[in-house]
Write an enzyme that holds these catalytic residues in place. Sequence first.
Site, PDB file in Angstrom:
ATOM      1  N   ASP A 170     -74.903 -29.672   3.673  1.00 58.43           N
ATOM      2  CA  ASP A 170     -75.686 -29.454   2.454  1.00 58.43           C
ATOM      3  C   ASP A 170     -74.921 -28.602   1.444  1.00 58.43           C
ATOM      4  OD1 ASP A 170     -77.975 -29.954   0.943  1.00 58.43           O
ATOM      5  OD2 ASP A 170     -78.862 -28.031   1.470  1.00 58.43           O
TER       6      ASP A 170
ATOM      7  N   VAL B 115     -87.526 -15.588   0.090  1.00 61.05           N
ATOM      8  CA  VAL B 115     -86.335 -14.783   0.295  1.00 61.05           C
ATOM      9  C   VAL B 115     -86.586 -13.418  -0.325  1.00 61.05           C
ATOM     10  CG1 VAL B 115     -83.867 -14.578  -0.078  1.00 61.05           C
ATOM     11  CG2 VAL B 115     -84.896 -16.833   0.203  1.00 61.05           C
TER      12      VAL B 115
ATOM     13  N   MET C  49     -91.271 -23.666   2.030  1.00 58.69           N
ATOM     14  CA  MET C  49     -91.224 -23.315   3.441  1.00 58.69           C
ATOM     15  C   MET C  49     -91.237 -21.814   3.685  1.00 58.69           C
ATOM     16  SD  MET C  49     -91.139 -26.195   5.081  1.00 58.69           S
ATOM     17  CE  MET C  49     -90.374 -26.001   6.680  1.00 58.69           C
ATOM     18  N   GLY C  50     -90.891 -21.024   2.684  1.00 54.45           N
ATOM     19  CA  GLY C  50     -90.841 -19.597   2.895  1.00 54.45           C
ATOM     20  C   GLY C  50     -90.361 -18.877   1.652  1.00 54.45           C
TER      21      GLY C  50
ATOM     22  N   LYS D 282     -84.722 -14.059   4.813  1.00 51.19           N
ATOM     23  CA  LYS D 282     -85.485 -15.306   4.692  1.00 51.19           C
ATOM     24  C   LYS D 282     -86.670 -15.225   5.643  1.00 51.19           C
ATOM     25  CE  LYS D 282     -85.050 -20.244   5.645  1.00 51.19           C
ATOM     26  NZ  LYS D 282     -84.105 -21.305   6.005  1.00 51.19           N
TER      27      LYS D 282
END
Length: 619
Positions: free
Chosen positions: A137, A29, A26-27, A43
């Site tokens: 999470d 860091v 998704m991306g 992020k």
Amino acid sequence: MRPLTAQDPDQLGRYRLLAQIGRGGMGQVLLGQGPDGRLVAVKQIHRQFTGNPEFQARFRREVLASQQVTGAYTAGVVDHDAESATPWLASEYIAGPALQDMIAEYGKLTVSGLKLLATGLAMALLEIHRTGLVHRDLKPSNVLLTNDGPRVIDFGIARALEDDLALTQTGTVLGSPAYMSPEQAECRPLTAASDVFAVGAILAMAATGASPFEAASTPQVLYNVLYTAADTSAVPPPLRPIVEACLAKDPAARPTPEQLLDLAGRIEAEPVWPVRIRRHIADCHAEAMAWADGTARSATPQAPAPPKKRWQRLVPIAAGVSVLTLVAIAITGIGQEGTAVAMDDPPLALTDDETRGLDVCALMKPDVLGELGTAVGELVPGGVTGCRVYYLDQSGQKIYFGLETSIPVGETRSGNQPMGTTINWMPVLGRYREALSCDRSVVTQSGLPLALTMTATPNAGNGCPAAERALAAVVRRLAVNPPLRADAPDSVLRMDACTLIDIAATSAVVGDPVRERTPHGCAATGRDGYFAVDIDDRVRPDNVVGGKVRPTTTIAGREVYVHHEAETYCEFIVMIRPTRDDRAEQVHTTYYSTLPDPPDTCDTAAGLLAPALAKLPTS
């Protein structure tokens, strides 16, 4: 950490970017530095996901949730821009490793370390729940270790308690399989007790070196969470009652964070990390400072890390940074209707429609395989099930990549051996450890049977590492945003090929068949032969082949092309509709007989094809 690439920005907001910390589907860091010299973990979301309204809403919730939690045992957000072309979020950089990495490298914690961990996690829960949030999470990769104690990160799927019931009713519940509570696995409304269960699982892992619910597959992990009592015999006696209380299946039977803090405080030990972990924390700080002052760019590269142990591969390792882990990717839940969402290296779960509708060539584009080099030449499709392309790696070497999705799962498993690694919990399979032209495959664990096979062939050397890296990049993309073809609503490519096989008629011919399904095919194999149906978009069958026109015949009043005809087999092609250029949607059938003196194979094949023609759209 790694140097920035040409594709990385030099600055986001007021923060100068220094290095890559980690990258996910998704991306990514990045390590950043503010005008005052303070280091942050930034992020940044991949551009291709920013047009998704659901994702954008989730990212905004992540920012809001993170801003509410500011305790000493969490990592605070310092800046963000959720509305930019590529949204980003900057949080306090914690120069410490993830708990999961430390257990993997140094083994289980001492009682002193366990006391500090339990105390710090209890304090973190007090701060999180004080704001009315449930983290959802908590897991070892979301716990960073500092000299002052643990820090809890990643509020990307945190949710307010009063909002939880509405979210659950949509059929979506979030968490990571080995550390989610039973009520998460069953998609029931959550309370703060769900986070307490996760703390119990984390403490058990830190005390024993393995997740208390470890299993070879995601469904088995979730089954263990729901129905199997955790084996705590290896947990040190001072901590065992705490772990067992936290892991109670009934949320009401678990201690509150206040009670957990009290129980941890009664452990007779000094709350301190082992010396080797304290040294590693110092190394993390020194590395960050080296990137900040520029000396890291000229440092000698470190030797490759040793192979991971089996349990390390089953529970994916995340970068030890104070940043929210890359957000939600769905996996199938059990027990109740709904889905569970794993935040880190999730099992691959595609719907049947997604599996049949995959745009395989889109998976070979630079936005997926860009980390492997620069694409050269055109993408060459192999129907709807395969694609190939050439890339130039960083050294300038040309590498051929080919992706195929039509190989049956049984053939993939029987023709390969495990390589000892996993991609999103799926064992990596291959024929050779080293080879110039090398294949690497994974088989999905749920949904339609699907084997993904990536081939890499460089000009020279060993193609296996490139094949596995490319396959991992493809799986990451599939897990977060599978690219789909724009098929017509009534396209035959959407059909289940097995519905075109009359099992009674086929059984009478091939004898007690066993069916094997692929996304666009189905084969019924028996003692006397097999009958297979494949649906594809390929070169039109009415094209001239080798200077010859392919012959036709009439079956059930419909014109059918004869692809091959021999004593033991016969192949037909039914053209459904032209699509583009010289291509067309088509159904390809193959009948093969193992009888010593078979009757006319094309007559037999025609009898097997006739029932399917009634189910197909007219040409």
